[in-house]
Design a protein around this motif. Sequence first.
Motif, short mmCIF file in Angstrom:
data_model
loop_
_atom_site.label_atom_id
_atom_site.label_comp_id
_atom_site.label_asym_id
_atom_site.label_seq_id
_atom_site.Cartn_x
_atom_site.Cartn_y
_atom_site.Cartn_z
N ASN A 226 0.84 -1.19 0.00
CA ASN A 226 0.00 0.00 0.00
C ASN A 226 0.88 1.25 0.00
N VAL A 227 1.22 1.73 -1.19
CA VAL A 227 2.11 2.89 -1.32
C VAL A 227 1.30 4.17 -1.20
N THR A 228 1.69 5.05 -0.26
CA THR A 228 0.95 6.30 -0.06
C THR A 228 1.56 7.46 -0.83
N MET A 229 2.85 7.35 -1.18
CA MET A 229 3.51 8.41 -1.92
C MET A 229 4.72 7.82 -2.64
N GLN A 230 5.00 8.27 -3.86
CA GLN A 230 6.16 7.73 -4.58
C GLN A 230 7.09 8.85 -5.02
N PHE A 231 8.37 8.50 -5.19
CA PHE A 231 9.41 9.48 -5.47
C PHE A 231 10.30 8.98 -6.61
N GLY A 232 10.91 9.94 -7.31
CA GLY A 232 11.71 9.63 -8.49
C GLY A 232 13.17 9.33 -8.23
N SER A 233 13.61 9.39 -6.98
CA SER A 233 15.01 9.08 -6.68
C SER A 233 15.12 8.57 -5.25
N ASN A 234 16.20 7.85 -4.98
CA ASN A 234 16.41 7.35 -3.62
C ASN A 234 16.68 8.48 -2.63
N ASP A 235 17.38 9.52 -3.09
CA ASP A 235 17.65 10.64 -2.19
C ASP A 235 16.37 11.34 -1.77
N ALA A 236 15.48 11.56 -2.74
CA ALA A 236 14.19 12.19 -2.41
C ALA A 236 13.39 11.31 -1.46
N LEU A 237 13.42 10.02 -1.69
CA LEU A 237 12.71 9.07 -0.83
C LEU A 237 13.30 9.09 0.59
N LYS A 238 14.62 9.09 0.68
CA LYS A 238 15.28 9.12 1.98
C LYS A 238 14.91 10.39 2.76
N HIS A 239 14.93 11.51 2.10
CA HIS A 239 14.62 12.77 2.79
C HIS A 239 13.14 12.84 3.19
N ALA A 240 12.29 12.17 2.44
CA ALA A 240 10.89 12.11 2.83
C ALA A 240 10.72 11.32 4.12
N VAL A 241 11.48 10.24 4.26
CA VAL A 241 11.45 9.47 5.51
C VAL A 241 12.02 10.31 6.65
N LEU A 242 13.13 11.00 6.40
CA LEU A 242 13.73 11.87 7.42
C LEU A 242 12.74 12.95 7.87
N ALA A 243 11.91 13.41 6.94
CA ALA A 243 10.94 14.45 7.26
C ALA A 243 9.73 13.91 8.02
N GLY A 244 9.67 12.59 8.19
CA GLY A 244 8.58 11.99 8.95
C GLY A 244 7.33 11.71 8.13
N LEU A 245 7.47 11.65 6.80
CA LEU A 245 6.29 11.41 5.96
C LEU A 245 5.86 9.96 5.95
N GLY A 246 6.75 9.06 6.37
CA GLY A 246 6.40 7.65 6.36
C GLY A 246 7.63 6.77 6.46
N VAL A 247 7.49 5.51 6.04
CA VAL A 247 8.57 4.53 6.10
C VAL A 247 8.91 4.11 4.67
N ALA A 248 10.05 3.45 4.50
CA ALA A 248 10.45 3.07 3.15
C ALA A 248 11.41 1.90 3.19
N VAL A 249 11.62 1.32 2.03
CA VAL A 249 12.65 0.29 1.82
C VAL A 249 13.69 0.91 0.90
N LEU A 250 14.93 1.01 1.38
CA LEU A 250 15.98 1.71 0.64
C LEU A 250 17.26 0.88 0.59
N PRO A 251 18.13 1.12 -0.42
CA PRO A 251 19.42 0.45 -0.44
C PRO A 251 20.23 0.81 0.81
N ARG A 252 20.82 -0.19 1.45
CA ARG A 252 21.58 0.06 2.68
C ARG A 252 22.66 1.13 2.47
#
Length: 316
Positions: A226-252
């Motif tokens: 159940n994806v609530t928001m999607q992003f075009g890069s890993n960096d954008a996705l990482k910063h979204a998690v840092l901002a508290g928007l949700g959780v993610a699966v990212l390259p270690r």
Amino acid sequence: MSLTLQQLISRLSFRQMQVFRAVYQQQGYGKGAESLGLTQPAVSSQIKKLESALGQPLFEYVGRKLYCTRAGERVAEHIDAIFEQVASLQSDLHRLEGKLSGELNLCAVSSAQYAVPHVLRGFLQQYPSVNVNLNIVNRTQAIERLNDNKEDLVIMGLVPNDRSLSSLPFLDNELIPVVPVHHPLATKTHIHPQQFLDAQLLSRESGSGNRLALEQHCQQQRLSLNVTMQFGSNDALKHAVLAGLGVAVLPRLSVLSELRLGQLVSPVIKGFPLRRSWCLVSPQGKHATPVTQAFLEYIQTNLKEIHQYFQSLDVV
């Protein structure tokens, strides 16, 4: 008047061909001049000399737009072949001296950008005369460039299985669950995978390698994605998690600094990390240049050292 081959050779120059190539690739006299550090009149002069020698117009304006003529397209093909032969000559001469030189053209999916520079460092220390061109793209673009045969090698995770490709796995790509440090799941010890996936899951865009890996995992484990928001890069996705928007699966490798600093937490969840491999990919049967072959041999010879190096970067 048609020229003899000898007359044509005496009137052609590598400078003319270099200028033509720049105008052709940049699709304009001004941009071509800028790429070579020349004035536009100097570029126009070289093109006129080349057209005079060949007896054919190579470019023409339609309105204000510059187009290459049919003759110009053929000239472009032959000039590319000539420059490739010159590069091959230079490489052969350097090999006679015990050196290796030339270009290594690589294309890597965005998740591999954290690993490739570290791998290149050792190779370039061994072969300092090699010039590397590295393009970072998304998975869709990587497949397009693979189909167009634009690079020596494409670096990607999930290798397409619907075409004839040569693939060399060289490094593990661990995809890990990450949550912000103050997230309710950050301190839990027993987390069901579906509980994590339902906690405002953020993800890469559809079609990306990381998204495909997660979709395959959920399908195999009968989990709901159940994806609530999607992003075009890993960096954008990482910063979204840092901002508290949700959780993610990212390259270690993409979150090592944040894990060390305690800004992100990777909770223990059954089935994770997802383990994939970055691979060096090329069309089957593609001719490998001496530089490409040397890079492949370097990777194969140093697989153990490469793995050990990246393990040393990991969080203990």
